[in-house]
Design a protein around this motif. Structure first.
Motif, PDB file in Angstrom:
ATOM      1  N   THR A   1      52.766  32.006   5.015  1.00  0.00           N
ATOM      2  CA  THR A   1      52.134  32.299   6.306  1.00  0.00           C
ATOM      3  C   THR A   1      52.255  31.076   7.184  1.00  0.00           C
ATOM      4  O   THR A   1      51.784  29.994   6.822  1.00  0.00           O
ATOM      5  N   TYR A   2      52.897  31.240   8.351  1.00  0.00           N
ATOM      6  CA  TYR A   2      53.226  30.106   9.207  1.00  0.00           C
ATOM      7  C   TYR A   2      52.462  30.206  10.529  1.00  0.00           C
ATOM      8  O   TYR A   2      52.340  31.287  11.109  1.00  0.00           O
ATOM      9  N   THR A   3      51.974  29.077  10.997  1.00  0.00           N
ATOM     10  CA  THR A   3      51.227  29.053  12.250  1.00  0.00           C
ATOM     11  C   THR A   3      51.839  28.050  13.217  1.00  0.00           C
ATOM     12  O   THR A   3      52.556  27.126  12.821  1.00  0.00           O
ATOM     13  N   CYS A   4      51.537  28.227  14.493  1.00  0.00           N
ATOM     14  CA  CYS A   4      51.884  27.261  15.524  1.00  0.00           C
ATOM     15  C   CYS A   4      50.633  26.981  16.351  1.00  0.00           C
ATOM     16  O   CYS A   4      49.618  27.671  16.200  1.00  0.00           O
ATOM     17  N   ILE A   5      50.697  25.979  17.226  1.00  0.00           N
ATOM     18  CA  ILE A   5      49.530  25.537  17.980  1.00  0.00           C
ATOM     19  C   ILE A   5      49.736  25.825  19.455  1.00  0.00           C
ATOM     20  O   ILE A   5      50.711  25.366  20.052  1.00  0.00           O
ATOM     21  N   GLY A   6      48.824  26.564  20.071  1.00  0.00           N
ATOM     22  CA  GLY A   6      48.887  26.851  21.505  1.00  0.00           C
ATOM     23  C   GLY A   6      47.931  25.954  22.266  1.00  0.00           C
ATOM     24  O   GLY A   6      46.798  26.358  22.530  1.00  0.00           O
ATOM     25  N   MET A   7      48.374  24.759  22.595  1.00  0.00           N
ATOM     26  CA  MET A   7      47.526  23.824  23.336  1.00  0.00           C
ATOM     27  C   MET A   7      48.082  23.535  24.732  1.00  0.00           C
ATOM     28  O   MET A   7      47.486  23.889  25.737  1.00  0.00           O
ATOM     29  N   SER A   8      49.231  22.851  24.805  1.00  0.00           N
ATOM     30  CA  SER A   8      49.773  22.421  26.093  1.00  0.00           C
ATOM     31  C   SER A   8      50.120  23.603  26.991  1.00  0.00           C
ATOM     32  O   SER A   8      50.458  24.694  26.516  1.00  0.00           O
ATOM     33  N   GLU A   9      50.055  23.343  28.306  1.00  0.00           N
ATOM     34  CA  GLU A   9      50.373  24.366  29.307  1.00  0.00           C
ATOM     35  C   GLU A   9      51.171  23.735  30.450  1.00  0.00           C
ATOM     36  O   GLU A   9      51.135  22.519  30.632  1.00  0.00           O
ATOM     37  N   PRO A  10      51.880  24.554  31.247  1.00  0.00           N
ATOM     38  CA  PRO A  10      52.558  24.029  32.433  1.00  0.00           C
ATOM     39  C   PRO A  10      51.555  23.362  33.374  1.00  0.00           C
ATOM     40  O   PRO A  10      50.474  23.883  33.613  1.00  0.00           O
ATOM     41  N   ASP A  11      51.920  22.193  33.888  1.00  0.00           N
ATOM     42  CA  ASP A  11      51.103  21.441  34.857  1.00  0.00           C
ATOM     43  C   ASP A  11      49.790  20.950  34.259  1.00  0.00           C
ATOM     44  O   ASP A  11      48.908  20.496  34.993  1.00  0.00           O
ATOM     45  N   VAL A  12      49.638  21.046  32.953  1.00  0.00           N
ATOM     46  CA  VAL A  12      48.411  20.576  32.289  1.00  0.00           C
ATOM     47  C   VAL A  12      48.742  19.489  31.280  1.00  0.00           C
ATOM     48  O   VAL A  12      48.091  18.451  31.223  1.00  0.00           O
ATOM     49  N   GLY A  13      49.800  19.709  30.476  1.00  0.00           N
ATOM     50  CA  GLY A  13      50.232  18.716  29.513  1.00  0.00           C
ATOM     51  C   GLY A  13      49.162  18.388  28.500  1.00  0.00           C
ATOM     52  O   GLY A  13      48.591  19.260  27.862  1.00  0.00           O
ATOM     53  N   SER A  14      48.856  17.108  28.371  1.00  0.00           N
ATOM     54  CA  SER A  14      47.894  16.660  27.365  1.00  0.00           C
ATOM     55  C   SER A  14      46.453  16.728  27.835  1.00  0.00           C
ATOM     56  O   SER A  14      45.547  16.398  27.073  1.00  0.00           O
ATOM     57  N   ASP A  15      46.225  17.148  29.073  1.00  0.00           N
ATOM     58  CA  ASP A  15      44.851  17.273  29.569  1.00  0.00           C
ATOM     59  C   ASP A  15      44.308  18.626  29.144  1.00  0.00           C
ATOM     60  O   ASP A  15      44.228  19.578  29.923  1.00  0.00           O
ATOM     61  N   LEU A  16      43.907  18.711  27.887  1.00  0.00           N
ATOM     62  CA  LEU A  16      43.497  20.001  27.324  1.00  0.00           C
ATOM     63  C   LEU A  16      42.312  20.607  28.055  1.00  0.00           C
ATOM     64  O   LEU A  16      42.172  21.829  28.117  1.00  0.00           O
ATOM     65  N   ALA A  17      41.448  19.765  28.605  1.00  0.00           N
ATOM     66  CA  ALA A  17      40.260  20.287  29.280  1.00  0.00           C
ATOM     67  C   ALA A  17      40.609  21.087  30.531  1.00  0.00           C
ATOM     68  O   ALA A  17      39.789  21.855  31.028  1.00  0.00           O
ATOM     69  N   ALA A  18      41.843  20.933  31.020  1.00  0.00           N
ATOM     70  CA  ALA A  18      42.274  21.670  32.212  1.00  0.00           C
ATOM     71  C   ALA A  18      42.932  23.003  31.856  1.00  0.00           C
ATOM     72  O   ALA A  18      43.592  23.617  32.691  1.00  0.00           O
ATOM     73  N   VAL A  19      42.723  23.466  30.629  1.00  0.00           N
ATOM     74  CA  VAL A  19      43.351  24.698  30.155  1.00  0.00           C
ATOM     75  C   VAL A  19      43.068  25.872  31.092  1.00  0.00           C
ATOM     76  O   VAL A  19      41.949  26.052  31.578  1.00  0.00           O
ATOM     77  N   ARG A  20      44.124  26.675  31.357  1.00  0.00           N
ATOM     78  CA  ARG A  20      43.979  27.820  32.267  1.00  0.00           C
ATOM     79  C   ARG A  20      44.242  29.155  31.583  1.00  0.00           C
ATOM     80  O   ARG A  20      43.880  30.205  32.125  1.00  0.00           O
ATOM     81  N   THR A  21      44.921  29.143  30.440  1.00  0.00           N
ATOM     82  CA  THR A  21      45.124  30.404  29.714  1.00  0.00           C
ATOM     83  C   THR A  21      43.758  31.006  29.403  1.00  0.00           C
ATOM     84  O   THR A  21      42.870  30.333  28.888  1.00  0.00           O
ATOM     85  N   ARG A  22      43.622  32.275  29.716  1.00  0.00           N
ATOM     86  CA  ARG A  22      42.297  32.895  29.642  1.00  0.00           C
ATOM     87  C   ARG A  22      42.296  34.073  28.669  1.00  0.00           C
ATOM     88  O   ARG A  22      43.195  34.920  28.694  1.00  0.00           O
ATOM     89  N   ALA A  23      41.282  34.097  27.827  1.00  0.00           N
ATOM     90  CA  ALA A  23      41.035  35.241  26.956  1.00  0.00           C
ATOM     91  C   ALA A  23      39.748  35.901  27.435  1.00  0.00           C
ATOM     92  O   ALA A  23      38.650  35.433  27.151  1.00  0.00           O
ATOM     93  N   GLU A  24      39.909  36.959  28.185  1.00  0.00           N
ATOM     94  CA  GLU A  24      38.752  37.636  28.795  1.00  0.00           C
ATOM     95  C   GLU A  24      38.086  38.551  27.771  1.00  0.00           C
ATOM     96  O   GLU A  24      38.736  39.423  27.194  1.00  0.00           O
ATOM     97  N   PRO A  25      36.802  38.339  27.492  1.00  0.00           N
ATOM     98  CA  PRO A  25      36.117  39.249  26.568  1.00  0.00           C
ATOM     99  C   PRO A  25      36.103  40.677  27.121  1.00  0.00           C
ATOM    100  O   PRO A  25      35.714  40.904  28.271  1.00  0.00           O
ATOM    101  N   VAL A  26      36.574  41.610  26.317  1.00  0.00           N
ATOM    102  CA  VAL A  26      36.570  43.031  26.677  1.00  0.00           C
ATOM    103  C   VAL A  26      36.028  43.795  25.470  1.00  0.00           C
ATOM    104  O   VAL A  26      35.780  43.217  24.405  1.00  0.00           O
TER     105      VAL A  26
END
Length: 383
Positions: free
Chosen positions: A127-152
């Protein structure tokens, strides 16, 4: 200073040193005839069959409880396996992220059902995993994350993009760091972690080719991808605390200073037993740096085993390790003249070229140098 920067000594383990002999014998057989250029890829080398062999020997998930497929062995024994596989240039990418951080994160924050479902496969090297941290225009500033998981109803609806995601095209799951409430202006608040099945609809994995012409990185786009509620890891909104604990594992291991090891070994071999004063001094300094980094890394491993906060110590290892890895090809170019058509240095030239093309990423992965030094300065009370 506001932080204790001493690194504890890793305790000697007779069992670990006995294991080292066994691991070296296994690797010598498995990697016989593998050229240095292939060994140089090591933790970017994806070989599912090799990972399954490690899993069958009990060398993945070594410290995990046996009820989850682990082997309840010591952290010192695990460190030996990691160190020896990387130093030899073994292809570890398939199981790497799961063993290093996704598994430990699940052990700490996952539900019993999640542990039972995912950990045995990780420990088996299947079982293989990867890490979804960095984003475009965000880089290593994880606190600026914009990917959103909307509770439904029944789960979460995910939209956004992750960038530089290593081996997303080979992994079955992504440990996604995302925002479940608020906005990027809230910084650390409202973030969560979700273990996403990458086979679900609404997920597009796009290749990114690196300077060496290879594909390790990916851009992963989420377009209304639905995941069930039981994919949430830990508590909703607790993502920042969780991801910081995860990064201590990511930033402190031997991979942070062994990425150029194949080049160092081949350079030393070519220099021979009478390399001259300048070469002796240069190689001696590199070996001294290597031993110091190893001592620091093993100290962080001891801190993690004792459940101590090792975030700052791990960050320093990562920063210094990247400098060391990036220095090796520069010194190699100074010490060995590579002629393209000379048989004695032809293969070394290929290895050197590959390493030169790879080293820019060493100070990006796991956090850029600028971000890391900001963390260190804050930890020392300097900002």
């Amino acid at each position: 200073m506001s932080a204790d920067l001493s690194y504890p000594a890793a305790p000697f383990s007779e069992a670990a040193e006995q294991l080292r002999t066994e691991v070296r014998a296994f690797l010598a057989e498995e990697l016989a005839g593998v050229p240095p250029l292939v060994r140089a890829k090591s933790w970017n080398g994806f070989d599912a069959a090799f990972s399954r062999k490690l899993g069958a020997r009990g060398w993945i998930g070594m410290t995990w409880p046996t009820q989850y497929g682990g082997h309840a062995r010591s952290n010192a024994e695990r460190y030996v396996v990691v160190e020896e596989t990387l130093a030899s240039g073994a292809p570890v990418a398939a199981h790497w992220i799961a063993d290093r951080q996704s598994g430990p994160l699940l052990l700490r924050y996952g539900t019993e059902a999640q542990k039972q479902r995912y950990l045995p496969g990780m420990a088996a090297g299947e079982t293989y995993t990867c890490i979804g941290m960095s984003e475009p225009d965000v880089g290593s500033d994880l606190a600026a994350v914009r990917t959103r998981a909307e509770p439904v109803e029944g789960g979460f609806r995910i939209n956004g993009t992750k960038l530089w995601t290593t081996n997303a095209h080979n992994a079955q799951f992504m440990l996604l760091f995302c925002r479940t409430s608020g906005t990027p202006a809230d910084r650390h608040k409202g973030t969560s972690q979700i273990l996403v099945d990458l086979s679900l609809p609404g997920i597009d994995i796009r290749p990114i080719t690196d300077l060496a012409g290879e594909r390790h990185f990916n851009e992963v786009v989420f377009d209304d991808a639905f995941v069930p509620a039981d994919a949430l890891i830990g508590a909703e909104g607790n993502g920042w605390e969780q991801v910081m604990s995860e990064l201590a594992y990511e930033r402190s291991g031997p991979e942070r200073f062994l990425s150029s090891m194949a080049l160092l070994v081949e350079m030393t071999r070519l220099l021979g037993t009478t390399p001259g004063d300048a070469a002796e001094a240069a190689v001696g300094r590199l070996v001294a740096h290597l031993m110091t980094l190893r001592r620091m890394s093993r100290g962080v491993a001891a801190m993690l085993e004792n459940k101590q906060d090792a975030g700052l110590h791990a960050t320093i290892v990562k920063d210094l390790g990247a400098l060391f890895e990036q220095e090796i090809p520069d010194i190699a170019r100074q010490l060995i003249a590579v002629a393209p058509n000379a048989p004695a240095t032809r293969e070394f030239g290929k290895l050197l070229a590959y390493t030169v093309a790879s080293v820019p990423a060493f100070s990006l992965r796991g956090g850029t140098r600028e971000i890391l030094r900001g963390i260190i300065a804050r930890g020392l009370g300097l900002r």
